[in-house]
Every structure is written in structure tokens, then in C-alpha cells.
Design a protein around this motif. Structure first.
Motif, PDB file in Angstrom:
ATOM      1  N   ALA A   1      -5.605   2.640   1.909  1.00 28.77           N
ATOM      2  CA  ALA A   1      -5.861   1.366   2.587  1.00 28.77           C
ATOM      3  C   ALA A   1      -6.913   1.539   3.683  1.00 28.77           C
ATOM      4  O   ALA A   1      -7.777   0.670   3.880  1.00 28.77           O
TER       5      ALA A   1
ATOM      6  N   GLU B   1     -10.851  -0.196   3.998  1.00 31.32           N
ATOM      7  CA  GLU B   1     -11.312  -0.971   5.158  1.00 31.32           C
ATOM      8  C   GLU B   1     -12.474  -0.302   5.879  1.00 31.32           C
ATOM      9  O   GLU B   1     -12.993  -0.854   6.846  1.00 31.32           O
TER      10      GLU B   1
ATOM     11  N   ALA C   1       0.857  -1.186   0.000  1.00 29.38           N
ATOM     12  CA  ALA C   1       0.000   0.000   0.000  1.00 29.38           C
ATOM     13  C   ALA C   1       0.891   1.231   0.000  1.00 29.38           C
ATOM     14  O   ALA C   1       1.412   1.634   1.037  1.00 29.38           O
TER      15      ALA C   1
ATOM     16  N   ARG D   1      -1.235   4.823   2.664  1.00 28.58           N
ATOM     17  CA  ARG D   1      -1.951   4.266   3.817  1.00 28.58           C
ATOM     18  C   ARG D   1      -3.375   4.771   3.878  1.00 28.58           C
ATOM     19  O   ARG D   1      -4.290   4.037   4.273  1.00 28.58           O
TER      20      ARG D   1
ATOM     21  N   VAL E   1      -5.756  -0.103  10.461  1.00 26.69           N
ATOM     22  CA  VAL E   1      -4.644  -0.284   9.515  1.00 26.69           C
ATOM     23  C   VAL E   1      -3.352   0.187  10.182  1.00 26.69           C
ATOM     24  O   VAL E   1      -3.269   1.313  10.666  1.00 26.69           O
TER      25      VAL E   1
END
Length: 255
Positions: A65, A69, A59, A62, A100
Motif C-alpha cells: 500500500a 502511494e 491491504a 502494508r 499510510v
């Protein structure tokens, strides 16, 4: 009356965990000299569960990511270093950054939470019960902040083989008054107690908690997924700024 005593200690000897590692076997080897007893509860940091399950993903961004989620944004605040987002993630957990984690991971990668932490806890509990021949509970923990409180603590995101909430409703207190709302979040308390000996940067991702055998039971007991308050039971679905903005928008729309 039997004296109440709780003993918590971290376990050494756990190597760096990598994708595909047989985590139950590694933890079992580390626990071999600990003299486990019936009713012991093992608190395992979610990071090593995620690593063993291959949840380390590439990733470059971040934030992207975190978005992937996220199910629902609760609050978002800009700060000099970027943006903090409090969100509900795919597991129903409300936490910063959807859980994360970019700490202690190779450059360009992030670590996601286990896909099903309760299932991970059940697999560990089943394997370790078989190896040591005693009923054990397992809590999979992760670090989280709390509304209206500074600092972070560990909470249970997965659990197996123990009651995650000690429901005292229907009983009475020492003065005979009925207990109407008392339900102790014991899985979270176990996770927090274990974190005191594991530490955040000590390289000790496993702890044994002894003295709460009354909570240990069948593997089929409800796991940590039963703890979050979601939907109509969530009294704080939005951050203050977000709730004010929603109220203003509804007023503008005549609703």
C-alpha cells in the motif's frame, strides 16, 4: 497594543467515524455548545476525514500500500522490525510510509490520506461557516517527523479559509532591519498546537484555536498544498546514503 493571547481546546462528543458519514454535520453538532467566534480556526485530524471519505482499504501487505502511494523514495533504512521508507506521496508530502496508517484500523486494512485534503477542508469550512454564521478557518492535520529532529508533530496537510504562511518578507524587525526570508508556517504551528490538546490516543480529533483571526480570510486562499517545497526548491531531495550512492553512480558513468 492588544495583548497576544492564544486559546486552544479539544472538543468532546465526536463518535467513531465511518465511511459515508456526514462529517460536517457531526463536527457541527459537537461544536454547537462551544460558542464559536469569528476568526476561530478548527483543527481536524486527517484520520476522521479519511474515514468519512471511505479511504479505509483492504491491504494484506502494508508495504504494498505504501508503494502504491509513493511517487519518489527519499530515503530507506532497514531496522530489526522491517524497513522505514521516507517518500514523497501523491499529495506532494514527504513523510514516512507515504502517510499510510495501519493503527486503529481493522485487521487486514489500512487508512490512506484524503484524496484532496484542501478540498476536504474547504467543504468543512463552507458548511460550518454556513451553520454558525461566522468566518472560520479549517486545518486538516496529520502526524509527521522532521529532518534532524527526534519525535513527531502534527502538520497541516489540508487547509481552507486562512493564510497557511504568514509572509513577513518586506517588513522590518524591532530594530528596523529588513526581513528578507521570514515566513512563518502558521498552518503547521496551528496543527502542532492543536495536537497538544487533542493527543495521539485520546479520541478527540477536533480542536478549536482562538486568537489568530488575523489569518482567517476567504475560502479561496491557497491551501496546504502550497506549503511543500518540491522540485528545484527542495534542497534535500535525497537522504544522505542515497545522495552518496547517486554521486558514486554518476562518477562511474562519467557524468
Amino acid at each position: 497594543m492588544t495583548p497576544a493571547r492564544l486559546t486552544v481546546w479539544a472538543v468532546d462528543g465526536i463518535p467513531e467515524i465511518r465511511g459515508g458519514d456526514a462529517l460536517a454535520g457531526i463536527l457541527g453538532d459537537a461544536l454547537a455548545g462551544e460558542g464559536l467566534e469569528a476568526g476561530d480556526i478548527l483543527a481536524v485530524t486527517s484520520k476522521i476525514v479519511s474515514k468519512a471519505e471511505g479511504r479505509l482499504v483492504e491491504a494484506a501487505d502494508r508495504e504494498a500500500a505504501i508503494t502504491a502511494e509513493t511517487v519518489r523514495v527519499v530515503a530507506s533504512r532497514e531496522h530489526p522490525g522491517g524497513v522505514t521508507r521516507i517518500v514523497e506521496n501523491r499529495l506532494g508530502l514527504v513523510m514516512a510510509a507515504a502517510g499510510v496508517d495501519a493503527s486503529n484500523t481493522p485487521e487486514g486494512t489500512v487508512l490512506l490520506l484524503p484524496l484532496d485534503p484542501d478540498a476536504s477542508a474547504r467543504a468543512l469550512a463552507a458548511a460550518l461557516r454556513k451553520r454558525f454564521g461566522v468566518p472560520l478557518g479549517v486545518v486538516v492535520s496529520d502526524t509527521s517527523g522532521r529532518p534532524w529532529r527526534e519525535g513527531q508533530t502534527d502538520i497541516a496537510i489540508g487547509a481552507a479559509g486562512l493564510r497557511v504562511v504568514d509572509d513577513l518578507r518586506g517588513g522590518v524587525d524591532q530594530h528596523g532591519r529588513p526581513l528578507a526570508v521570514t515566513a512563518a508556517a502558521v498552518a503547521d504551528e496551528i496543527a502542532g498546537a492543536a495536537d497538544l490538546v487533542k493527543g495521539k490516543a485520546g479520541g478527540r480529533p477536533l480542536a478549536v484555536v482562538r486568537g489568530l483571526g488575523r489569518l482567517v480570510g476567504p475560502l479561496e486562499l491557497p491551501g496546504a498544498r502550497s506549503i511543500p517545497r518540491l522540485g528545484e526548491r527542495d534542497l534535500f531531495r535525497l537522504g544522505t546514503d542515497e545522495a552518496i550512492e547517486l554521486g558514486r553512480r554518476l562518477e562511474r558513468e562519467g557524468r
